[in-house]
Design an enzyme around this catalytic site. Structure first.
Site, PDB file in Angstrom:
ATOM      1  N   LYS A 106       0.761  -1.035   0.196  1.00 21.20           N
ATOM      2  CA  LYS A 106      -0.112   0.153   0.232  1.00 21.20           C
ATOM      3  C   LYS A 106       1.007   1.453  -0.016  1.00 21.20           C
ATOM      4  CE  LYS A 106      -4.035  -1.996   0.268  1.00 21.20           C
ATOM      5  NZ  LYS A 106      -5.093  -1.847  -0.788  1.00 21.20           N
ATOM      6  N   GLU A 144     -10.146   5.284   2.837  1.00 22.21           N
ATOM      7  CA  GLU A 144     -10.741   4.243   3.464  1.00 22.21           C
ATOM      8  C   GLU A 144      -9.783   3.137   3.606  1.00 22.21           C
ATOM      9  OE1 GLU A 144     -10.193   4.624   0.243  1.00 22.21           O
ATOM     10  OE2 GLU A 144      -9.303   2.492  -0.264  1.00 22.21           O
ATOM     11  N   SER A 189       1.929  -9.601  -0.746  1.00 18.23           N
ATOM     12  CA  SER A 189       1.744  -8.027  -0.751  1.00 18.23           C
ATOM     13  C   SER A 189       1.897  -7.634   0.757  1.00 18.23           C
ATOM     14  CB  SER A 189       0.035  -7.815  -1.291  1.00 18.23           C
ATOM     15  OG  SER A 189      -0.781  -8.774  -0.588  1.00 18.23           O
TER      16      SER A 189
END
Lengths: 257, 394
Positions: B85, B107, B374
């Protein structure tokens, strides 16, 4: 000429919104008729949606109540059918685009045409995307109502130039809901619209008091109220008829003062 | 038709109030991505702050155990804040700052994107507010506190299903009221154009690096790239620079939850239908009459009833395939990778690991799989313990 134009023949138009199926389908029919009787010139019927992104808490909650007992798009059409047995008042749908897309554009607008729905307002279908429904809606005599926001600026000309029915001016930034004060320079926006088109202009978002209706009535052709009406329905449940009538007639009167 | 199309998917289905802001964002994005100073500043942050390039790690024990294709892990879990992210967030928050914004909102589902945004906001001295479903604030309480430590305000979203999609709704509702000073730092390759493009471009660093690393280590590209898909940002990042290499299979793993034949999953590309929601035309889990369906996954980060528009397009064109992975398979993979390689993966990433465990034994030993790892799994330890019936409070 669009039947929506009729709504603007009787002084300043008062436009009321409610969510279909809140609190029940029968009551929605009754409340639409009561609002018309009390002076609503046009009624927006909200098709309930699971994720009403442009709504504040009051209308979000109405969507939740309507969906709790599974109000479907077909139920909403049935409400329209029953209302149409008793009145010719202009009716428009307020709906997010997904329920329309899912139902099928052809089928949806054909139903609108058969039942006498005069327009559609879709808060998630801006100018750039109106090609989704423009042709099919036109073919079925349903006006696609354009929204203009305080941030629209140079887009006003483009949007207003292609508008039909009436233009919905969003009074404030943010989501729907009652506001104590509206700070946007609405006069300037309306004047920009007037440079391009003579189509009626109605203002909504935040309006709830007769004072605000009076103020908007002085600069626009119509006053749109949603959350305040939905709040009356929320508070009175199945016994909201009289309260709705009182409120609508006071707002219609104030809009024309 | 509007800009930002991937076949019929994508577009800009959003309130008029936001349209000028989206057009401005796109213009500013194009401007800064062509500005060598901006690119240099971002690359320095990615290198010196986030710790890029991320390692391409050969998982030797796992490879030997499974007895098939060689498995490499692209270690996005080693980035600062523990997931991919940060790649996107550094780009978007830096862009917001250059655009003169003073506040960012985001969000978050699992909390990783919220933590990353709060981190970048702290670093770049921006005000930050994060929207997180109430259900997710409970299953990821540690991340809520982490965001608060970083100076962000966390809103517990109580509308709808109280998960990721509702957090997105409330973030849009906030943005529409404060477009002047705020940028919405969206966390995945979703939403109205230009977001799916911006997020993909910022995440494409994953496959850009991996491509070079494979050429260096193996002298060739992998045969398959596997990544988990919620909205789809790590997968788009892992796929993007391999799309033109047609021999590289691209495989996305969706949340199969308790099974795709039950109502308890979030596998949009398996069970969903085309629709228009959250600003985009794409594939969504929806019920009769187009109401967005409540979805479920053991993983808060994959618990989203749709998928980014470019994934829908890659599926339709056959360039990528998408498979559902159940909770049980993902939890098994979570435990497997922990024991086999000493790497605790995020439960999201464990969905990709699970598919690699199925695929590798069917491939030859000279073939190569890349799994996009990830994120790291520290945040999931409590919920996996619960899943296994272990009470950590005793």
């Amino acid at each position: 000429m669009s039947k929506i134009a009729n709504a603007f023949q009787n002084g300043k138009a008062f436009i009321g919104f409610l969510t279909a199926g809140d609190p029940t389908i029968d009551k929605t029919v009754e409340y639409i008729l009561a609002m018309e009787e009390a002076g609503c010139d046009l009624i927006e019927i909200g098709i309930p949606f699971s994720d009403p992104m442009a709504e504040g808490v009051v209308i979000q909650d109405a969507n939740v109540r309507a969906l709790k007992h599974n109000t479907t798009t077909d139920d909403v059409f049935d409400i329209v059918r029953r209302v149409r047995l008793q009145t010719d008042v202009p009716l428009v749908f307020l709906t997010y685009i997904n329920p329309v897309f899912f139902y099928g554009y052809e089928k949806f607008f054909k139903r609108c045409n058969e039942l006498g729905i005069d327009g559609i307002i879709s808060p998630d279908l801006p100018y750039e995307e109106k090609g989704e429904i423009a042709e099919i809606a036109k073919k079925n005599d349903v006006d696609v109502i354009s929204l203009i926001a305080p941030t629209s600026k140079e887009r006003i000309q483009m949007i207003a130039g292609e508008a039909s029915g009436f233009i919905y001016v969003v009074s404030s930034l943010g989501v729907t809901g009652m506001r104590s004060e509206i700070k946007t320079d609405l006069g300037a926006i309306i004047s920009d619209i007037r440079d391009v088109t003579d189509i009626p202009v109605a203002v909504g978002f935040g309006i709830n008091t007769p004072d605000q209706a009076r103020e908007i009535g002085n600069i626009a052709d119509g006053v749109i109220v949603g959350s305040a009406i939905v709040k009356i329905i929320e508070e009175n449940g199945e016994n909201a008829t009289e309260a709705l009538k009182d409120y609508v007639s006071s707002m219609k009167k104030a809009s024309n003062e | 038709m509007s800009k930002g199309r991937y076949g019929e998917y994508g577009g800009q289905y959003i309130s008029e109030t936001l349209m000028n802001e989206l057009l401005y964002l796109e213009e500013q994005y194009n401007h800064y991505m062509n500005d060598p100073d901006f690119v240099e500043e971002l690359n320095t942050l990615l290198k010196e702050y986030a710790g890029r390039p991320s390692l391409l790690y050969y998982a030797e024990r796992m490879t030997e155990d499974l007895g098939g294709a060689k498995i490499y892990l692209k270690r996005e879990d080693l980035n600062h804040t523990g997931a991919h992210k940060i790649n996107n967030v550094l780009g978007q928050v830096l862009l917001a700052k250059k655009m003169g914004k003073t506040r960012v909102i985001a969000e978050t589902g699992a909390g990783q994107h919220g933590v990353a945004t709060a981190t970048a906001a702290a670093l770049l001295d921006m005000e930050c507010e994060v929207f997180m479903g109430e259900v997710d604030t409970k299953r990821q309480a540690l991340n809520v506190y982490r965001m608060e430590l970083l100076g962000a305000k966390v809103h517990s979203v109580k509308s709808g299903t109280k998960t990721l999609k509702d957090a997105v709704n409330d973030a849009f509702r906030d943005w529409i009221a404060r477009v002047h000073d705020t940028n919405y730092v969206i966390g995945s390759t979703m939403g109205p154009h230009p977001f799916p493009m911006i997020v993909r471009d910022f995440q494409a660093v994953i496959s850009a690096e991996a491509r070079e690393q494979f050429l260096e280590k193996e002298g060739r590209l992998p045969d398959a790239v596997i990544a988990c898909v919620g909205g789809g940002s790590n997968a788009m990042g892992a796929f993007y620079n391999f799309i033109e290499d047609e021999d590289v299979k691209l495989i996305g793993c969706e949340a199969g939850g308790k099974g795709i034949d039950t109502p308890y999953n979030a596998a949009a590309l398996t069970n969903g239908k085309i629709g228009i929601f959250h600003g985009m035309k794409s594939i969504f889990n929806q019920g009769d009459y187009g109401q967005i369906a409540p979805v479920y996954s053991v993983s808060a980060g994959l618990d989203y009833p749709g998928v980014g528009p470019e994934h829908a397009y890659l599926r339709d064109t056959g360039r990528a395939e998408y498979v559902p992975i159940t909770d049980e398979e993902a939890v098994n993979a979570f435990e497997y990778l922990s024991r086999m390689e000493g790497i605790i993966p995020a439960i999201e990433s464990a969905h990709a690991v699970a598919y690699a465990m199925q695929l590798a034994p069917t491939m030859d030993k000279d073939e190569i799989i890349m799994v996009c790892l990830s994120g790291r799994g520290d945040k999931d330890v409590r919920s996996i313990a619960e899943y296994r019936g272990v009470d950590l409070n005793e």
